[in-house]
Design a protein around this motif. Structure first.
Motif, PDB file in Angstrom:
ATOM      1  N   THR A  41       0.851  -1.191   0.000  1.00 12.22           N
ATOM      2  CA  THR A  41       0.000   0.000   0.000  1.00 12.22           C
ATOM      3  C   THR A  41       0.883   1.235   0.000  1.00 12.22           C
ATOM      4  N   PHE A  42       0.395   2.298  -0.617  1.00 17.03           N
ATOM      5  CA  PHE A  42       1.126   3.562  -0.621  1.00 17.03           C
ATOM      6  C   PHE A  42       0.211   4.684  -1.079  1.00 17.03           C
ATOM      7  N   THR A  43       0.689   5.897  -0.901  1.00 20.26           N
ATOM      8  CA  THR A  43      -0.017   7.082  -1.387  1.00 20.26           C
ATOM      9  C   THR A  43       0.561   7.471  -2.735  1.00 20.26           C
ATOM     10  N   ALA A  44      -0.288   7.622  -3.733  1.00 22.45           N
ATOM     11  CA  ALA A  44       0.188   8.020  -5.054  1.00 22.45           C
ATOM     12  C   ALA A  44       0.808   9.405  -4.992  1.00 22.45           C
ATOM     13  N   PRO A  45       1.909   9.628  -5.686  1.00 19.78           N
ATOM     14  CA  PRO A  45       2.534  10.960  -5.697  1.00 19.78           C
ATOM     15  C   PRO A  45       1.570  12.014  -6.238  1.00 19.78           C
ATOM     16  N   VAL A  46       1.797  13.235  -5.818  1.00 17.76           N
ATOM     17  CA  VAL A  46       1.043  14.362  -6.374  1.00 17.76           C
ATOM     18  C   VAL A  46       1.695  14.756  -7.689  1.00 17.76           C
ATOM     19  N   VAL A  47       0.931  14.781  -8.764  1.00 18.53           N
ATOM     20  CA  VAL A  47       1.480  15.032 -10.099  1.00 18.53           C
ATOM     21  C   VAL A  47       0.758  16.196 -10.768  1.00 18.53           C
ATOM     22  N   THR A  48       1.411  16.762 -11.760  1.00 14.76           N
ATOM     23  CA  THR A  48       0.815  17.864 -12.522  1.00 14.76           C
ATOM     24  C   THR A  48       0.369  17.429 -13.909  1.00 14.76           C
ATOM     25  N   GLN A  49       0.648  16.202 -14.278  1.00 17.91           N
ATOM     26  CA  GLN A  49       0.104  15.626 -15.504  1.00 17.91           C
ATOM     27  C   GLN A  49      -0.016  14.125 -15.290  1.00 17.91           C
ATOM     28  N   ASP A  50      -0.877  13.496 -16.062  1.00 17.04           N
ATOM     29  CA  ASP A  50      -1.074  12.056 -15.918  1.00 17.04           C
ATOM     30  C   ASP A  50       0.275  11.353 -16.024  1.00 17.04           C
ATOM     31  N   THR A  51       0.561  10.487 -15.065  1.00 12.89           N
ATOM     32  CA  THR A  51       1.904   9.930 -14.913  1.00 12.89           C
ATOM     33  C   THR A  51       1.832   8.429 -14.638  1.00 12.89           C
ATOM     34  N   LEU A  52       2.700   7.672 -15.302  1.00 15.28           N
ATOM     35  CA  LEU A  52       2.713   6.222 -15.140  1.00 15.28           C
ATOM     36  C   LEU A  52       3.808   5.811 -14.160  1.00 15.28           C
ATOM     37  N   ILE A  53       3.457   4.937 -13.235  1.00 12.68           N
ATOM     38  CA  ILE A  53       4.388   4.388 -12.256  1.00 12.68           C
ATOM     39  C   ILE A  53       4.472   2.881 -12.477  1.00 12.68           C
ATOM     40  N   ARG A  54       5.690   2.354 -12.390  1.00 13.87           N
ATOM     41  CA  ARG A  54       5.866   0.903 -12.520  1.00 13.87           C
ATOM     42  C   ARG A  54       6.403   0.347 -11.210  1.00 13.87           C
ATOM     43  N   ILE A  55       5.747  -0.700 -10.726  1.00 10.12           N
ATOM     44  CA  ILE A  55       6.113  -1.379  -9.490  1.00 10.12           C
ATOM     45  C   ILE A  55       6.496  -2.815  -9.818  1.00 10.12           C
ATOM     46  N   SER A  56       7.532  -3.320  -9.172  1.00 10.31           N
ATOM     47  CA  SER A  56       7.921  -4.712  -9.377  1.00 10.31           C
ATOM     48  C   SER A  56       7.902  -5.454  -8.043  1.00 10.31           C
ATOM     49  N   ALA A  57       7.749  -6.758  -8.129  1.00 12.50           N
ATOM     50  CA  ALA A  57       7.807  -7.620  -6.942  1.00 12.50           C
ATOM     51  C   ALA A  57       8.525  -8.893  -7.317  1.00 12.50           C
ATOM     52  N   SER A  58       9.330  -9.395  -6.394  1.00  8.85           N
ATOM     53  CA  SER A  58       9.987 -10.688  -6.577  1.00  8.85           C
ATOM     54  C   SER A  58       9.751 -11.524  -5.329  1.00  8.85           C
ATOM     55  N   ALA A  59       9.768 -12.845  -5.498  1.00  4.17           N
ATOM     56  CA  ALA A  59       9.499 -13.738  -4.376  1.00  4.17           C
ATOM     57  C   ALA A  59      10.018 -15.122  -4.704  1.00  4.17           C
ATOM     58  N   SER A  60       9.963 -15.971  -3.692  1.00  7.73           N
ATOM     59  CA  SER A  60      10.300 -17.380  -3.859  1.00  7.73           C
ATOM     60  C   SER A  60       9.033 -18.195  -3.656  1.00  7.73           C
ATOM     61  N   ASP A  61       8.696 -19.006  -4.632  1.00 11.00           N
ATOM     62  CA  ASP A  61       7.494 -19.832  -4.586  1.00 11.00           C
ATOM     63  C   ASP A  61       7.902 -21.294  -4.665  1.00 11.00           C
ATOM     64  N   ASN A  62       7.875 -21.971  -3.493  1.00 11.77           N
ATOM     65  CA  ASN A  62       8.312 -23.368  -3.429  1.00 11.77           C
ATOM     66  C   ASN A  62       9.723 -23.533  -3.990  1.00 11.77           C
ATOM     67  N   GLY A  63      10.586 -22.570  -3.646  1.00 14.00           N
ATOM     68  CA  GLY A  63      11.978 -22.640  -4.072  1.00 14.00           C
ATOM     69  C   GLY A  63      12.251 -22.061  -5.431  1.00 14.00           C
ATOM     70  N   GLN A  64      11.214 -21.681  -6.157  1.00 10.81           N
ATOM     71  CA  GLN A  64      11.396 -21.104  -7.498  1.00 10.81           C
ATOM     72  C   GLN A  64      11.279 -19.589  -7.419  1.00 10.81           C
ATOM     73  N   ASN A  65      12.221 -18.879  -8.040  1.00  6.85           N
ATOM     74  CA  ASN A  65      12.182 -17.423  -8.064  1.00  6.85           C
ATOM     75  C   ASN A  65      11.114 -16.947  -9.040  1.00  6.85           C
ATOM     76  N   VAL A  66      10.254 -16.065  -8.591  1.00  5.42           N
ATOM     77  CA  VAL A  66       9.183 -15.524  -9.426  1.00  5.42           C
ATOM     78  C   VAL A  66       9.199 -14.008  -9.302  1.00  5.42           C
ATOM     79  N   GLY A  67       8.628 -13.336 -10.285  1.00 10.92           N
ATOM     80  CA  GLY A  67       8.580 -11.878 -10.248  1.00 10.92           C
ATOM     81  C   GLY A  67       7.587 -11.336 -11.250  1.00 10.92           C
ATOM     82  N   ASP A  68       7.198 -10.078 -11.064  1.00  6.02           N
ATOM     83  CA  ASP A  68       6.226  -9.476 -11.964  1.00  6.02           C
ATOM     84  C   ASP A  68       6.312  -7.951 -11.846  1.00  6.02           C
TER      85      ASP A  68
END
Length: 631
Positions: free
Chosen positions: A177-204
């Motif tokens: 969770t987070f607060t979206a930045p205050v922007v002066t024009q429509d702005t795209l943010i990209r977030i990534s996540a990585s994890a281990s799932d049953n020993g396998q590295n996964v991400g998105d």
């Protein structure tokens, strides 16, 4: 209508740049004669797709969007009427869409949009590509599909692009969770996540489009960022009024919309049809209105909700509404869509930002849990958000029905059907003040004629539901003290002590759930250990179906007779069973099975892998007398 056809031969990234706060909203910007449409295509390797459309020089708030699928396996676009088309591709193949963008003057851009995926949806990925207002709250969940009940390990969240986020919180490792930045024009943010799932590295990766919005006007009824909403029925004769009058930062408390601009539904249609109700529905995502309509068509078999909806101007269902509430300043009810989703992709559009009020009363030494039961089983269950499971209308019915009975009790307390033809003020707020000054609300009659008695419970309600600091004496109260205060009085729930308005709504809600669904409500007084589970809290006193208590029945008769005269109050009351006593000294879980409880078939059984839905503080929040809330 002017139409500009744009053939997209090149795709360019939406510029990701932020800045300081914006000022007042300028006049809507029309589409320039030679508009340039730009698309951002998220990497579609794993089948999770986010398409973002912008028009050079025109903020998205001044445009209407419509995404339509042309070919490829059918997908569920989270919000086909927003600048972002987010969906999960079931197969690795080509998907074709038609995008239509319209400005406030009726000028139109139409363009084909194609995208190919090389893989189907991954089992572990971020669910929640979304559009949020500048400064709004965001939640993103790392999902696990199917029945994958094993938690992910070594989870790490990162911001990959866009203006900096200062308050990223993943106290729940799978939820960001987070607060979206205050922007002066429509702005795209990209977030990534990585994890281990049953020993396998996964991400998105996932995407958040932060949109510029007009600053709240002075004295705005809503003075914090709001998710954009639209009339579910764009052809509704009330569409323009709905856009201005019920969920906007441009609506001032000093100048609410007039009754002439947006009357109560019952003033226009005393016996509204489902279609007439839907003309007053406002949503952040179209699926929410679809689900609400299906519920009214298929589950409102007695017409209770359609009749009760006559006392509102609108129904607002938005991903950022939490908790649900009724507000006489607008005459609308505001519904948390968590009681409406049926599919995982719908659930993923709902903001999970935790409610800070859930900690109220944590320094007390007792608990008053509640639950709805059908026979000796839970009437509803909690669906863990990380499990991607579908549910039927029947499965969501107990929660949604109890919520609607509660919120619509508020609306009909303020403006019962007997008042619709006699309102003579220009706004509903003025009409409320007029009725309140005369003590003419039904809840006023209840308090005058049959008041609650316990001063201790009334004072504790300020702690439990308004966040007041507990006194030394209140901290010393033990469960047997609360049993003495509560059990001998004539409230059916501790929330009844918060205001006279909630007192009325709790009586109506519990009675109608028993009358229409044969669902009874449990309430108890227990201890409050550091870690609360159904198995480790011990019942000091409790009842199933307290609404049938002899001392409460005269109060219920007053509420039913005045609130919903179409009901036969005597018949309803005579059909209520006497309360069933819980077993003192046993746990809350052990008291689920009570000897004289009987089962009934209407509510379907829930999947065994899901845990029961418990209620601790269902009703939360401090609000003025003319705004009433529940969770």
């Amino acid at each position: 209508m002017k139409t500009h056809w744009i053939a997209l031969t090149a795709l360019t990234l939406l510029a990701a740049c932020g800045g300081g706060g914006g000022g007042s909203s300028p006049d809507p910007t029309p589409l320039p004669p030679s508009s340039q449409l730009r698309l951002n295509l998220s990497p579609a390797v794993d089948g999770s797709v986010a398409l973002v459309a912008t028009v050079d020089g025109v903020p998205s708030r001044d445009l209407s969007f419509q995404w339509s699928q042309v070919s490829g396996p059918a997908v569920n676009i989270a919000n086909p009427r927003s600048p972002m088309a987010a969906f999960e591709a079931p197969q690795a193949t080509l998907y074709e869409f038609q995008l239509t963008i319209t400005d406030t003057q009726g000028n139109v851009i139409q363009a084909p949009v194609d995208i190919s995926t090389t893989e189907s949806v991954a089992a572990t990925r971020i669910r929640g590509d979304q559009v949020v207002p500048s400064g709004g709250r965001v939640s993103m969940r790392l999902g696990r599909s199917g029945d994958r009940n094993q938690p992910l390990q070594n989870i790490s969240w990162q911001q990959e692009s866009g203006p900096g986020i200062s308050d990223m919180d993943n106290s729940d490792p799978e939820l960001l969770t987070f607060t979206a930045p205050v922007v002066t024009q429509d702005t795209l943010i990209r977030i990534s996540a990585s994890a281990s799932d049953n020993g396998q590295n996964v991400g998105d990766n996932a995407y958040v489009l932060v949109t510029t919005e007009p600053s709240p006007v002075s004295g705005a009824l809503f003075d914090s960022p709001l998710t954009r909403v639209i009339a579910w029925n764009s052809d509704s004769p009330w569409a323009d009024a709905l856009g201005r009058c019920v969920y906007s930062t441009q609506l001032a408390s000093s100048a609410p919309c007039s009754i002439e601009t947006l009357p109560l539904l019952g003033q226009s249609h005393p016996n509204p049809t489902v279609d007439q109700v839907m003309e007053r529905v406002v949503v952040s995502h179209p699926w929410m209105g679809d689900a609400f309509k299906s519920f009214l068509e298929l589950r409102d078999t007695h017409g209770d909700f359609r009749r009760l909806l006559g006392a509102v101007t609108a129904v607002v269902i938005s991903s950022d509404v939490r908790p649900s509430f009724y507000w006489v300043a607008t005459g609308a009810i505001y519904l948390d869509p968590s009681d409406l989703w049926q599919s995982p992709w719908q659930m993923a559009t709902i903001n999970e930002d935790p409610d800070f009020r859930s900690g109220f009363g944590s320094d007390l030494s007792f608990l008053l849990p509640w639950r709805y039961v059908k026979g000796n089983s839970y009437a509803s269950v909690y669906y863990p958000p990380y499990l991607e499971i579908s549910r039927s209308l029947g499965a969501l019915e107990p929660d949604l029905a109890s919520l609607l009975y509660h919120e619509l009790a508020h609306a009909n307390d303020f403006f019962p059907s007997t008042t619709w033809d006699s309102i003579n003020t220009s706004t509903l707020l003025q009409a409320f003040y007029q009725r309140s000054e005369q003590n003419a609300l039904i809840s006023d009659h209840l308090t005058r004629d049959l008041p609650l008695q316990s001063s201790e419970m009334k004072a504790l309600a300020d702690v439990q539901f308004r966040g007041s600091k507990a006194t030394t004496l209140q901290k010393s109260y033990q469960p047997d003290d609360i049993t003495a205060f509560f059990s001998g009085d004539r409230a059916n729930d501790d929330y009844s002590y918060s205001t006279s308005r909630e007192d009325l709504a709790m009586l109506f809600e519990e009675a109608m759930m028993m009358h229409r669904y044969e669902i009874r409500r449990d309430v108890a007084v227990t201890d409050l250990p550091e870690q609360v589970t159904a198995s480790n809290i011990t019942v000091d006193w409790g009842q199933r179906g307290r609404i049938g208590e002899t001392a409460i029945l005269p109060r219920l008769d007053l509420v039913l007779t005045e609130l919903m005269p179409s009901l036969n109050a005597n018949e309803l009351i005579s059909g209520l069973p006497s309360p069933t006593q819980m077993r003192s000294g046993e746990s809350w879980a052990q008291n689920l099975t009570l000897e004289d409880a009987t089962s009934a078939p209407r509510v379907q059984a829930m999947p065994s892998l899901l845990s029961p839905k418990e209620g601790r503080h269902r009703h939360l929040g401090k609000a003025p007398d003319w705004k009433v809330e529940n969770n």
